[in-house]
Design an enzyme around this catalytic site. Structure first.
Site, PDB file in Angstrom:
ATOM      1  N   LYS A   1      -2.486   3.643 -11.614  1.00  0.00           N
ATOM      2  CA  LYS A   1      -2.532   4.189  -9.938  1.00  0.00           C
ATOM      3  C   LYS A   1      -1.493   4.852  -9.617  1.00  0.00           C
ATOM      4  CE  LYS A   1      -3.909   1.292  -5.556  1.00  0.00           C
ATOM      5  NZ  LYS A   1      -3.416  -0.175  -5.328  1.00  0.00           N
TER       6      LYS A   1
HETATM    7  C1  E4P Z   1      -5.088  -1.309  -3.204  1.00  0.00           C
HETATM    8  O1  E4P Z   1      -5.542  -0.046  -3.527  1.00  0.00           O
HETATM    9  C2  E4P Z   1      -4.269  -0.875  -1.790  1.00  0.00           C
HETATM   10  O2  E4P Z   1      -3.152  -1.312  -2.106  1.00  0.00           O
HETATM   11  C3  E4P Z   1      -4.341  -2.186  -0.313  1.00  0.00           C
HETATM   12  O3  E4P Z   1      -5.852  -2.579  -0.473  1.00  0.00           O
HETATM   13  C4  E4P Z   1      -3.747  -1.440   0.603  1.00  0.00           C
HETATM   14  O4  E4P Z   1      -3.628  -2.517   1.583  1.00  0.00           O
HETATM   15  P1  E4P Z   1      -2.799  -3.045   2.690  1.00  0.00           P
HETATM   16  O5  E4P Z   1      -3.123  -1.245   3.230  1.00  0.00           O
HETATM   17  O6  E4P Z   1      -4.150  -4.064   3.511  1.00  0.00           O
HETATM   18  O7  E4P Z   1      -1.666  -3.267   2.259  1.00  0.00           O
END
Ligand code: E4P
Length: 217
Positions: free
Chosen positions: A83
């Site tokens: 990522k």
């Molecule tokens: C996933 O890949 C993201 O990091 C996550 O969905 C972010 O979610 P949030 O905005 O609730 O922290």
């Protein structure tokens, strides 16, 4: 639409995997913090629970260091998706790492143009954060719809991974507009089965069945 579990909680991921709800997993530094676990250990355990992609996020901000961290994370298991943040350094790292045949999830996407450049850089997944957009009165599901149109217009193969899902309605909305994947917190996945008419209907059937005095087994 595929379901990824947005969590680094091994017990919850295992329970959902047993229900067939896990096509992959996404983690981020905040979720690793919440787990209280070592990133390598917890990520290895998660990777053993699913054959699908497990996103593990770099924390470097310059290309060379991102590539080095990405390779280290990818060495944990063959199903790691690295990522990377949606910056030019992140996109340079994306080109290097996808060129090595690795899966890359480009994260922190908040606009259609960002999704366009990520696709051109060869991202395997793009992660638009719909909840964080809704938080500031923008249209998160609308962004997913725009990206779907743009990717389909030009045949981009990058998969749209709707992230920052906060409600059961978000799941419906992103499915309606054609997200390839939704990454969903475990508590929201559990809520997807609930409907008050199901509960009321079941209670009536059980009451009526008791009055028959019969048994099936
Ligand atoms: C996933 O890949 C993201 O990091 C996550 O969905 C972010 O979610 P949030 O905005 O609730 O922290």
């Amino acid at each position: 639409m595929k379901f990824f579990v947005d969590s680094a909680d091994v017990a919850q991921i295992r329970e959902l995997a047993e229900l067939g709800m896990v096509d992959g997993v996404t983690t981020n530094p905040s979720l690793i913090l919440k787990s209280g676990r070592d990133i390598r250990e917890v990520t290895a355990e998660i990777c053993a629970l699913t054959a699908g992609p497990v996103s593990a996020e770099v924390v470097a901000t310059e290309t060379a260091a991102m590539v080095a961290e990405g390779r280290r994370l990818a060495s944990i298991a063959p199903n790691i998706a690295i990522k990377l943040p949606l910056t030019w350094d992140g996109l340079r790292a994306c080109r290097v790492l996808t060129g090595e045949g690795r899966m890359v999830n480009v994260t922190l996407c908040f606009s259609a143009n960002q999704a366009l450049v990520a696709a051109k850089a060869g991202a395997t997944f793009i992660s638009p954060f719909i909840g964080r957009l809704d938080d500031i009165n923008h249209d998160g599901a609308g962004l997913i719809a725009d990206i779907r149109t743009i990717y389909d217009n030009y045949g981009f193969r990058t998969q749209i991974l709707a992230a920052s899902i906060r409600t059961v309605n978000h799941v419906t909305e992103v499915a309606r507009v054609g997200a390839d994947v939704a990454t969903v917190p475990p508590e929201i996945i559990r809520k997807l089965v609930h409907h008050p008419l199901t509960d009321a209907g079941l209670a009536t059937f059980l009451k009526d069945w008791a009055r028959t005095g019969q048994k099936i087994l």
